[in-house]
Design a protein around this motif. Structure first.
Motif, mmCIF file in Angstrom:
data_model
loop_
_atom_site.group_PDB
_atom_site.id
_atom_site.type_symbol
_atom_site.label_atom_id
_atom_site.label_comp_id
_atom_site.label_asym_id
_atom_site.label_seq_id
_atom_site.Cartn_x
_atom_site.Cartn_y
_atom_site.Cartn_z
ATOM 1 N N TYR A 377 45.551 39.187 41.705
ATOM 2 C CA TYR A 377 45.386 37.860 42.081
ATOM 3 C C TYR A 377 45.174 36.851 40.583
ATOM 4 O O TYR A 377 44.680 37.395 39.462
ATOM 5 C CB TYR A 377 44.360 37.281 42.846
ATOM 6 C CG TYR A 377 44.370 38.068 44.191
ATOM 7 C CD1 TYR A 377 44.983 37.445 45.149
ATOM 8 C CD2 TYR A 377 44.005 39.385 44.702
ATOM 9 C CE1 TYR A 377 45.382 37.944 46.399
ATOM 10 C CE2 TYR A 377 44.367 39.719 45.720
ATOM 11 C CZ TYR A 377 44.936 39.187 46.801
ATOM 12 O OH TYR A 377 45.075 39.707 48.131
ATOM 13 N N LEU A 378 45.705 35.794 40.357
ATOM 14 C CA LEU A 378 45.352 34.805 39.476
ATOM 15 C C LEU A 378 44.850 33.543 39.818
ATOM 16 O O LEU A 378 44.865 33.135 41.266
ATOM 17 C CB LEU A 378 46.825 34.446 38.902
ATOM 18 C CG LEU A 378 48.008 35.478 38.123
ATOM 19 C CD1 LEU A 378 49.032 35.002 37.822
ATOM 20 C CD2 LEU A 378 47.075 36.187 37.104
ATOM 21 N N PRO A 379 44.090 32.903 38.932
ATOM 22 C CA PRO A 379 43.607 31.518 39.441
ATOM 23 C C PRO A 379 44.479 30.502 39.637
ATOM 24 O O PRO A 379 45.371 30.407 38.970
ATOM 25 C CB PRO A 379 42.680 30.982 38.217
ATOM 26 C CG PRO A 379 43.374 31.807 37.061
ATOM 27 C CD PRO A 379 43.839 33.171 37.751
ATOM 28 N N GLN A 396 52.932 41.329 34.917
ATOM 29 C CA GLN A 396 53.305 40.608 33.615
ATOM 30 C C GLN A 396 53.136 39.071 34.069
ATOM 31 O O GLN A 396 53.286 38.362 33.025
ATOM 32 C CB GLN A 396 54.815 40.934 33.148
ATOM 33 C CG GLN A 396 55.013 42.303 32.720
ATOM 34 C CD GLN A 396 54.945 43.317 33.662
ATOM 35 O OE1 GLN A 396 55.294 43.183 34.765
ATOM 36 N NE2 GLN A 396 54.304 44.378 33.436
ATOM 37 N N GLU A 397 52.984 38.625 35.112
ATOM 38 C CA GLU A 397 53.011 37.109 35.238
ATOM 39 C C GLU A 397 51.506 36.770 34.628
ATOM 40 O O GLU A 397 50.628 37.229 35.034
ATOM 41 C CB GLU A 397 52.908 37.005 36.934
ATOM 42 C CG GLU A 397 52.844 35.393 37.285
ATOM 43 C CD GLU A 397 52.882 35.156 38.844
ATOM 44 O OE1 GLU A 397 52.849 34.117 39.291
ATOM 45 O OE2 GLU A 397 52.993 36.289 39.534
ATOM 46 N N THR A 398 51.813 35.450 34.060
ATOM 47 C CA THR A 398 50.606 34.709 33.769
ATOM 48 C C THR A 398 50.341 33.402 34.185
ATOM 49 O O THR A 398 51.427 32.811 35.037
ATOM 50 C CB THR A 398 50.849 34.550 32.110
ATOM 51 O OG1 THR A 398 52.161 33.791 31.873
ATOM 52 C CG2 THR A 398 50.952 35.925 31.324
ATOM 53 N N THR A 399 49.528 32.791 34.006
ATOM 54 C CA THR A 399 49.273 31.388 34.471
ATOM 55 C C THR A 399 48.303 30.605 33.534
ATOM 56 O O THR A 399 47.554 31.276 32.725
ATOM 57 C CB THR A 399 48.510 31.706 35.712
ATOM 58 O OG1 THR A 399 47.985 30.011 36.154
ATOM 59 C CG2 THR A 399 47.242 32.253 35.531
ATOM 60 N N SER A 400 48.437 29.373 33.394
ATOM 61 C CA SER A 400 47.801 28.315 32.497
ATOM 62 C C SER A 400 46.219 28.164 32.831
ATOM 63 O O SER A 400 45.692 27.750 32.086
ATOM 64 C CB SER A 400 48.448 27.181 31.934
ATOM 65 O OG SER A 400 48.569 26.315 33.290
ATOM 66 N N THR A 401 45.941 28.266 34.044
ATOM 67 C CA THR A 401 44.681 28.197 34.740
ATOM 68 C C THR A 401 43.726 29.363 34.475
ATOM 69 O O THR A 401 44.127 30.629 34.354
ATOM 70 C CB THR A 401 44.869 27.800 36.336
ATOM 71 O OG1 THR A 401 45.732 26.992 36.719
ATOM 72 C CG2 THR A 401 43.722 27.636 36.807
#
Length: 498
Positions: A377-379, A396-401
């Motif tokens: 999970y990502l924010p 590999q998925e990234t997020t800016s949050t």
């Protein structure tokens, strides 16, 4: 490597199929019929019927006049096309490239295949023998071009193996129909006395084109190998694929394991050389009875680690049923991504989401327990806790949050808050106890409130005042009151701390 093609001609395909289902028809003259312009017409005839002068296209009444005891069955629409496709898929055990050649043939691109059987002759003999055992009468030929193989399979009575580069000499004595020309072109050639290919193949191209059209030039060039001819495989060709034919059918689990190990070593060596890694792989086992056993794996990151990939397959090998034996093993990698060893620090170990061992651990867990669900999970940019996270599509998925770490959050968050009964001395005070699933929890410690509201553009319920509470057993919970204490409000439990 010089191209080689095999043409397979099924002279009595549809009648052979009916005879397989009704063996009593094997010694009878059989034809298939279909209505055409108000009368019944013969669409196919077996060898016994042809010997009596009955052929496809004849009116059924005329055929019965020749042979009153003729066995007649209704033809099935699209039967031939379906049979050719099914048999072409079965022929993949001989080569990865098999295509149907309507109305009565199959073309195999056998470049680099026949040496696995010891040469062209044993290779063709194996194809013919297996198809005859399945109940089909066939004629085959092998040549450098599709046109030459097609012509020899149908019109030659001397040889069915054309040595490389000798298709021109072989075609000379064959009739003009061997070039796959239109019926009207063949008729015009015969009227002019040009009955064999040698009679006109040496004529100027301009003269042939002017009299018979450009199609005859194309067919001559294709048969001689001057112009390339393409086929459409019945199954897409995987770019990364390894094959392992067997001299004797494999029936043991140990034999299957050895075959898988060899295929993985060959495939991964190629992937490593090209700096690729597979994300999905299929292990296909072609059985003697024509059925295909298949198992497949997926990985969370590109990999060419033979040991790791073998372990993922190993737990699924028990599902393979060899039955009478497996004669061909195929390993395909339909999904491949770029993969090169990442640079590592000399004195520090590399840990985190990009560590290959984490991806391999997740692969093994997913393979051992089919029902397990491993999620990352990502924010997300929302305030309410159940909306503030989203499921990642990959490691590999990234997020800016960024994750909010300024206030405590429970290890286990309920997807939907559950209603509870709460007793509090004053409505806006922390609760003294609460009842959840028919169990009363006495609260010894509490921290809060922490007010969490929705975004201004989302109005789906009231604001929430959250409390971190601890009961007499030392268990900690995340509770909240929805709404103001002097209005309609309700208490909920939303999570559990470790």
């Amino acid at each position: 490597m010089e191209r080689r093609f095999v043409s397979i001609w099924f002279r009595y395909l549809s009648t052979d199929w009916f005879t397989l289902r009704k063996p009593q028809l094997g010694n009878k003259a059989l034809v298939l019929r279909t209505p055409s312009h108000g009368r019944m017409v013969v669409t196919a005839a077996n060898a016994l019927a042809e010997a009596q002068g009955i052929y496809a296209g004849m009116v059924l009444a005329d055929a019965r006049a020749i042979l009153p005891d003729l066995e007649v069955l209704d033809d099935i629409t699209d039967l031939v096309t379906k049979l050719l496709k099914r048999i072409a898929e079965w022929c993949i055990r001989f080569t990865p490239i098999a295509a149907i050649d309507p109305p009565d043939g199959i073309i195999l691109d056998v470049t680099g295949c026949s040496h696995l059987w010891g040469g062209d002759e044993p290779y063709l003999n194996d194809i013919v023998t297996r198809l005859k055992k399945r109940g089909y009468y066939v004629r085959t030929a092998i040549a450098d071009t599709i046109g030459a193989a097609w012509a020899v399979a149908r019109y030659s009575n001397r040889t069915f193996i054309i040595p490389s580069g000798q298709q021109s000499e072989t075609l000379l004595t064959l009739p003009s129909a061997a070039l796959r020309l239109e019926p009207d072109t063949i008729e015009r050639l015969q009227k002019l006395g040009l009955r064999q290919i040698k009679d006109f193949i040496g004529m100027p191209k301009s003269a042939l084109r002017r009299r018979f059209g450009s199609h005859i030039i194309t067919r001559i060039n294709q048969a001689l190998g001057v112009e390339e001819e393409f086929i459409q495989p019945v199954q897409p060709i995987e770019l990364y694929c390894e094959r392992l034919p067997c001299l004797e059918p494999i029936v043991t689990a140990k034999g299957i394991e050895i075959a898988l190990q060899r295929l993985l070593e060959a495939l991964c060596k190629r992937l490593q050389k090209e700096q690729k890694g597979l994300r999905a792989a299929k292990f296909k086992c072609y059985r003697v009875d024509g059925k295909i056993e298949e198992i497949q794996i997926n990985t969370n990151a590109p990999s060419y680690n033979v040991k790791h990939l073998y372990k993922l397959f190993e737990i699924k090998i028990v599902t393979i049923e060899p039955d009478l034996g497996i004669e061909l093993f195929v390993l395909e990698a339909p999904i491949v991504e770029d993969h090169s060893p990442s640079q590592q620090q000399l004195w520090e170990a590399m840990y985190g989401l990009h560590h290959i061992q984490l991806a391999e651990l997740m692969d093994r867990l997913s393979g051992k327990v089919a029902s397990i669900s491993i999620n990352r999970y990502l924010p997300d940019e929302h305030y309410w806790p159940e909306r503030s996270i989203k499921q990642a599509s990959s490691l590999q998925e990234t997020t800016s949050t960024e994750w909010k770490v300024d206030r405590p959050r429970p290890m286990h968050l309920l997807a939907t808050p559950q209603s509870i009964q709460v007793a509090a001395p004053v409505p806006d005070y922390p609760p003294m106890n609460f009842r959840y699933k028919n169990k009363l929890h006495k609260i010894l410690k509490a921290d809060g409130p922490e007010r969490i509201e929705q975004e201004w553009w989302i109005q789906d319920g009231q604001h929430r005042d959250y409390y971190v509470v601890e009961d007499e057993e030392g268990c900690r919970y995340w509770l909240f009151r929805s709404g103001h204490y002097d209005e309609d409000y309700e208490w909920f439990i939303h999570g559990f701390f470790a």
